[in-house]
Design an enzyme around this catalytic site. Structure first.
Site, short mmCIF file in Angstrom:
data_model
loop_
_atom_site.label_atom_id
_atom_site.label_comp_id
_atom_site.label_asym_id
_atom_site.label_seq_id
_atom_site.Cartn_x
_atom_site.Cartn_y
_atom_site.Cartn_z
N SER A 64 -57.99 -31.36 18.42
CA SER A 64 -58.23 -29.66 18.49
C SER A 64 -56.72 -29.16 17.65
O SER A 64 -56.58 -28.24 17.12
CB SER A 64 -58.46 -29.28 19.74
OG SER A 64 -57.55 -29.78 20.72
N GLU B 169 -54.19 -11.49 23.89
CA GLU B 169 -53.30 -11.93 25.11
C GLU B 169 -52.89 -13.30 24.56
O GLU B 169 -53.59 -13.96 23.79
CB GLU B 169 -54.28 -11.92 26.08
CG GLU B 169 -55.26 -12.99 26.32
CD GLU B 169 -56.30 -13.33 25.34
OE1 GLU B 169 -56.78 -12.22 24.56
OE2 GLU B 169 -56.97 -14.44 24.72
N LYS C 107 -57.35 -22.87 16.33
CA LYS C 107 -57.27 -21.38 16.73
C LYS C 107 -57.43 -20.45 15.49
O LYS C 107 -58.19 -19.58 15.49
CB LYS C 107 -56.35 -21.05 17.72
CG LYS C 107 -56.51 -21.66 19.11
CD LYS C 107 -55.48 -21.04 19.97
CE LYS C 107 -55.78 -21.29 21.53
NZ LYS C 107 -55.40 -22.76 21.82
C1 LIG Z 1 -56.08 -23.48 23.06
C2 LIG Z 1 -56.12 -25.01 22.73
C3 LIG Z 1 -57.27 -25.62 23.27
C4 LIG Z 1 -58.03 -25.14 24.60
O1 LIG Z 1 -58.92 -24.13 24.00
P1 LIG Z 1 -60.50 -24.29 23.76
O2 LIG Z 1 -60.84 -22.76 23.72
O3 LIG Z 1 -61.02 -24.76 25.03
O4 LIG Z 1 -60.62 -25.03 22.50
C5 LIG Z 1 -57.41 -26.79 23.15
N1 LIG Z 1 -56.80 -27.56 22.08
C6 LIG Z 1 -55.58 -26.87 21.67
C7 LIG Z 1 -54.66 -27.88 20.55
C8 LIG Z 1 -55.26 -25.58 21.73
O5 LIG Z 1 -54.38 -25.00 21.12
#
Ligand SMILES: *Cc1c(COP(=O)(O)O)cnc(C)c1O
Length: 402
Positions: free
Chosen positions: A387, A120, A98
């Site tokens: 992610s 948000e 993020k």
């Molecule tokens: C917020 C988040 C997501 C989901 O958001 P996307 O916009 O679909 O990438 C996925 N993995 C993690 C670790 C997150 O913090």
């Protein structure tokens, strides 16, 4: 190093902000000029080398980019088929992808002379990333969060406060993410020249899905460079989890015109596709306008947006970003759903085998290896986008694993 992805033919969104029939900007008339101005401001920054250099510099020096593309030897041996690489977005500062987008947007806000960042947040991850960037770049920061979520995500609320943000409790409607979004937009419209609204995923009215995708596209641009250095060829598969869609769009974007690279996104089936407790918008959803954009979203029997469910707060979302809806329709990316149980098993497997505790969101992508790997051959290359890191999930998931 310029990481900007250039395509020959793929040129979306179009001038009206559409990806095929998805996306667009379905908002009240008084909101339209504010979004138009944001689009112009963004293009100006995106074509300004000084701005891009300042952003890359933060990504490198502050967030630790480029993140490694790690060859997962033990996971590869476990399946005994293709070679598995992990893109380590979990190693970013604040523990997830993020921050890539947030640093870009907050830097843009600063360039525009805005004094305050608003955002948000649901689970609090985007709120923490935004509060972090605001602290770094000396901006006031106000985070809108549903009253219910404030109680559920106490630690993240404390982190945001420690970082100097004001957490604004929203007690309208269901007192969760959607109401927090509405409150943030309302606040923005009252102060369009002082405030910058930092959106956390590839969702919302145009230009947000494009802005977030462009800032996240650094993930795939790095994967491409790294895999060519390591293997001298492109991957056969790129896997990512999808909620709103930002980490998956980020990982996929650089490969859209590489037809031989199969792009697979994994959404949350929750307790199962037929259980009524799911977030599988691309598998089960219908076309509808929601949050200012045309998208696939889960509907109830009356045609209203349905309540979503997933064990993973970050991908517990009833819709999906418009570019994914488009890529699904044209067949360029494949979308499958992973249950809570499958994700929890993958969470444990990756922790045990590689010493990497993935976020429960990312575990949805890891879980798909169970289905994919038997179909691969020894010289296939699979990249899984991790992610984020799973510290935030460990306490809760341990109860399920023991
Ligand atoms: C917020 C988040 C997501 C989901 O958001 P996307 O916009 O679909 O990438 C996925 N993995 C993690 C670790 C997150 O913090």
């Amino acid at each position: 190093m310029n990481y900007k992805v250039k395509h020959k033919n793929y040129n979306y969104p179009d001038v009206n902000g559409f990806f095929g029939e998805f996306g667009g900007s379905f908002v009240d008339d008084n909101f339209k000029p504010v979004l138009k101005k944001l689009e112009q401001d963004f293009f100006f920054a995106w074509n300004d080398e000084t701005f891009l250099d300042a952003w890359y510099d933060l990504l490198v020096e502050y967030s630790g980019r480029p993140t490694p593309l790690y060859f997962a030897k033990k996971l590869t041996e476990y399946y005994g088929k293709g070679k598995i690489y992990l893109k380590r977005e979990d190693l970013n500062h604040t523990g997830a992808h993020k921050i890539n987008n947030v640093l870009g947007q907050v830097l843009l806000a600063k360039k525009l002379g805005r004094k305050k960042i608003i955002a948000e947040t649901g689970a609090g991850q985007h709120g923490v990333a935004t509060a972090t960037a605001a602290a770094l770049l000396d901006m006031d920061c106000e985070i809108f969060m549903g009253e219910k979520d404030i109680h559920r995500q106490h630690l993240n609320v404390e982190r945001m406060k420690l970082l100097g943000a004001k957490v604004h409790s929203v007690d309208t409607g269901t007192k969760t993410l959607k109401d927090a979004c509405d409150a943030a937009i309302e606040y923005w419209l009252r102060h369009p020249n002082e405030v910058f609204y930092c959106l956390g995923s590839t969702v919302g009215p145009h230009p947000y899905p494009m802005i977030v995708r462009n800032f996240q596209s650094i993930i795939g641009a790095e994967i491409k460079k790294q895999i060519l250095e390591k293997e001298n060829k492109l991957p056969d598969y790129v896997l990512a989890c999808v909620g709103g869609g930002s980490n998956a769009m980020g990982a996929f974007y650089a490969f859209l015109e590489d037809e031989n690279v199969k792009l697979i996104a994994l959404e949350a089936a929750g307790e199962g596709l037929n259980s009524g407790k799911t977030s599988a918008a691309l598998t089960l959803g219908k076309k509808m306008i929601l949050q200012g954009m045309m998208q696939y979203a889960l509907q109830d029997e009356n045609g209203n947006v349905a309540k979503s469910y997933s064990i993973s707060a970050g991908i517990d979302y009833p819709g999906c970003g418009p570019e994914h809806c488009y890529l699904k329709d044209i067949g360029r990316a494949q979308y499958y759903a992973i249950t809570d149980n499958e994700a929890v098993a993958a969470f444990a497997l990756l922790s045990r085998l590689e010493g990497i505790i993935p976020a429960i969101e990312s575990s949805h992508a890891v879980a798909y290896l169970e289905k994919l790997m038997p179909q691969t051959s020894k010289d296939d290359i699979i990249v899984v986008n991790i992610s984020g890191r799973g510290d935030k999930d460990t306490e809760r998931l341990l109860q399920l694993l023991t």
